[in-house]
Motif scaffolding. Structure first.
Motif, PDB file in Angstrom:
ATOM      1  N   TYR A   6     -11.321  82.305   1.995  1.00 19.40           N
ATOM      2  CA  TYR A   6     -11.164  83.099   3.220  1.00 19.40           C
ATOM      3  C   TYR A   6      -9.788  82.887   3.847  1.00 19.40           C
ATOM      4  CZ  TYR A   6     -16.116  84.264   3.127  1.00 19.40           C
ATOM      5  OH  TYR A   6     -17.352  84.745   2.770  1.00 19.40           O
ATOM      6  N   ALA A   7      -9.303  81.670   3.778  1.00 15.49           N
ATOM      7  CA  ALA A   7      -7.972  81.375   4.318  1.00 15.49           C
ATOM      8  C   ALA A   7      -6.896  82.133   3.533  1.00 15.49           C
ATOM      9  CB  ALA A   7      -7.711  79.869   4.278  1.00 15.49           C
ATOM     10  N   HIS A   8      -7.035  82.183   2.215  1.00 14.13           N
ATOM     11  CA  HIS A   8      -6.088  82.954   1.394  1.00 14.13           C
ATOM     12  C   HIS A   8      -6.106  84.429   1.787  1.00 14.13           C
ATOM     13  CE1 HIS A   8      -4.914  79.761  -1.293  1.00 14.13           C
ATOM     14  NE2 HIS A   8      -6.162  79.521  -1.663  1.00 14.13           N
ATOM     15  N   ILE A   9      -7.305  84.939   1.988  1.00 10.42           N
ATOM     16  CA  ILE A   9      -7.442  86.358   2.359  1.00 10.42           C
ATOM     17  C   ILE A   9      -6.798  86.620   3.708  1.00 10.42           C
ATOM     18  CG2 ILE A   9      -9.135  88.121   3.030  1.00 10.42           C
ATOM     19  CD1 ILE A   9     -10.943  86.986   0.778  1.00 10.42           C
ATOM     20  N   ARG A  11      -4.423  85.042   5.180  1.00 10.63           N
ATOM     21  CA  ARG A  11      -2.958  84.876   5.134  1.00 10.63           C
ATOM     22  C   ARG A  11      -2.254  86.043   4.448  1.00 10.63           C
ATOM     23  NH1 ARG A  11      -4.001  79.418   3.698  1.00 10.63           N
ATOM     24  NH2 ARG A  11      -3.618  79.971   1.530  1.00 10.63           N
ATOM     25  N   ASN A  12      -2.979  86.792   3.664  1.00 12.08           N
ATOM     26  CA  ASN A  12      -2.386  87.906   2.931  1.00 12.08           C
ATOM     27  C   ASN A  12      -1.940  88.995   3.922  1.00 12.08           C
ATOM     28  OD1 ASN A  12      -1.896  90.209   1.326  1.00 12.08           O
ATOM     29  ND2 ASN A  12      -3.358  89.497  -0.218  1.00 12.08           N
ATOM     30  N   PRO A  13      -0.668  89.398   3.874  1.00 14.18           N
ATOM     31  CA  PRO A  13      -0.186  90.426   4.813  1.00 14.18           C
ATOM     32  C   PRO A  13      -0.907  91.769   4.639  1.00 14.18           C
ATOM     33  CG  PRO A  13       1.555  89.788   3.266  1.00 14.18           C
ATOM     34  CD  PRO A  13       0.381  88.905   3.009  1.00 14.18           C
ATOM     35  N   ARG A  14      -1.409  92.031   3.448  1.00 12.53           N
ATOM     36  CA  ARG A  14      -2.151  93.278   3.212  1.00 12.53           C
ATOM     37  C   ARG A  14      -3.481  93.282   3.977  1.00 12.53           C
ATOM     38  NH1 ARG A  14      -0.602  97.864   1.059  1.00 12.53           N
ATOM     39  NH2 ARG A  14      -2.281  98.045  -0.418  1.00 12.53           N
ATOM     40  N   PHE A  15      -4.023  92.073   4.262  1.00 11.58           N
ATOM     41  CA  PHE A  15      -5.263  91.991   5.026  1.00 11.58           C
ATOM     42  C   PHE A  15      -5.032  92.510   6.446  1.00 11.58           C
ATOM     43  CE2 PHE A  15      -8.176  89.622   7.838  1.00 11.58           C
ATOM     44  CZ  PHE A  15      -9.371  90.127   7.360  1.00 11.58           C
ATOM     45  N   GLY A  16      -3.940  92.093   7.064  1.00 13.12           N
ATOM     46  CA  GLY A  16      -3.608  92.590   8.401  1.00 13.12           C
ATOM     47  C   GLY A  16      -3.365  94.091   8.389  1.00 13.12           C
ATOM     48  N   GLU A  17      -2.729  94.568   7.334  1.00  7.73           N
ATOM     49  CA  GLU A  17      -2.490  96.007   7.188  1.00  7.73           C
ATOM     50  C   GLU A  17      -3.810  96.769   7.060  1.00  7.73           C
ATOM     51  OE1 GLU A  17      -0.831  99.005   3.744  1.00  7.73           O
ATOM     52  OE2 GLU A  17      -0.065  96.955   3.783  1.00  7.73           O
ATOM     53  N   LEU A  18      -4.729  96.220   6.253  1.00  4.60           N
ATOM     54  CA  LEU A  18      -6.036  96.853   6.074  1.00  4.60           C
ATOM     55  C   LEU A  18      -6.803  96.919   7.392  1.00  4.60           C
ATOM     56  CD1 LEU A  18      -8.344  97.980   4.310  1.00  4.60           C
ATOM     57  CD2 LEU A  18      -9.028  95.601   3.892  1.00  4.60           C
ATOM     58  N   VAL A  19      -6.828  95.814   8.109  1.00  3.40           N
ATOM     59  CA  VAL A  19      -7.539  95.771   9.390  1.00  3.40           C
ATOM     60  C   VAL A  19      -6.933  96.785  10.364  1.00  3.40           C
ATOM     61  CG1 VAL A  19      -8.040  94.343  11.413  1.00  3.40           C
ATOM     62  CG2 VAL A  19      -8.337  93.400   9.119  1.00  3.40           C
ATOM     63  N   ALA A  20      -5.606  96.841  10.431  1.00  2.37           N
ATOM     64  CA  ALA A  20      -4.939  97.768  11.351  1.00  2.37           C
ATOM     65  C   ALA A  20      -5.222  99.219  10.969  1.00  2.37           C
ATOM     66  CB  ALA A  20      -3.437  97.506  11.357  1.00  2.37           C
ATOM     67  N   LYS A  21      -5.148  99.541   9.675  1.00  3.32           N
ATOM     68  CA  LYS A  21      -5.405 100.917   9.226  1.00  3.32           C
ATOM     69  C   LYS A  21      -6.839 101.334   9.521  1.00  3.32           C
ATOM     70  CE  LYS A  21      -2.144 101.741   5.487  1.00  3.32           C
ATOM     71  NZ  LYS A  21      -2.024 102.080   4.062  1.00  3.32           N
TER      72      LYS A  21
END
Length: 106
Positions: A6-9, A11-21
């Motif tokens: 979960y920590a790896h997920i 930290r992934n910048p794409r995770f923040g992008e996914l949440v924002a989108k």
């Protein structure tokens, strides 16, 4: 999955992008639904003559009935749009994030 996964997920910048989108898209759809629905309610409250107007001479179908039915069609179409985007773009990003987390975990 472990807490390190979960920590790896996270930290992934794409995770923040996914949440924002997803948040922007869901907010846009929610606002659209609320405007359409409450717009109809306001029409009923403040323009009953428009809601009760027959679509054409001799018809039993009124503008209000048609508008109400079209709401259902429109909401189904919005649901279809959301499902297609969620199953396409959002799932692709999600798979990429999980795959990258599995690679980091090993």
């Amino acid at each position: 999955m472990s807490s390190s996964m979960y920590a790896h997920i996270r930290r992934n910048p794409r995770f923040g992008e996914l949440v924002a989108k997803r948040t922007r898209f869901a907010t846009l759809l929610a606002i659209t639904v609320l405007v359409i629905f409450y717009g109809f309610v306001l029409l009923v409250a403040f323009a009953p003559e428009l809601i009760g107007r027959r679509l054409f001479e001799g018809s039993n179908l009124t503008f209000g009935v048609l508008a109400g039915l079209l709401q259902f069609v429109f909401f189904w179409l919005l649901t279809l749009v959301y499902v297609r985007r969620a199953n396409g773009e959002f799932d692709d990003i999600n798979k990429e994030i999980v795959h990258a987390a599995w690679k980091e975990e090993k």
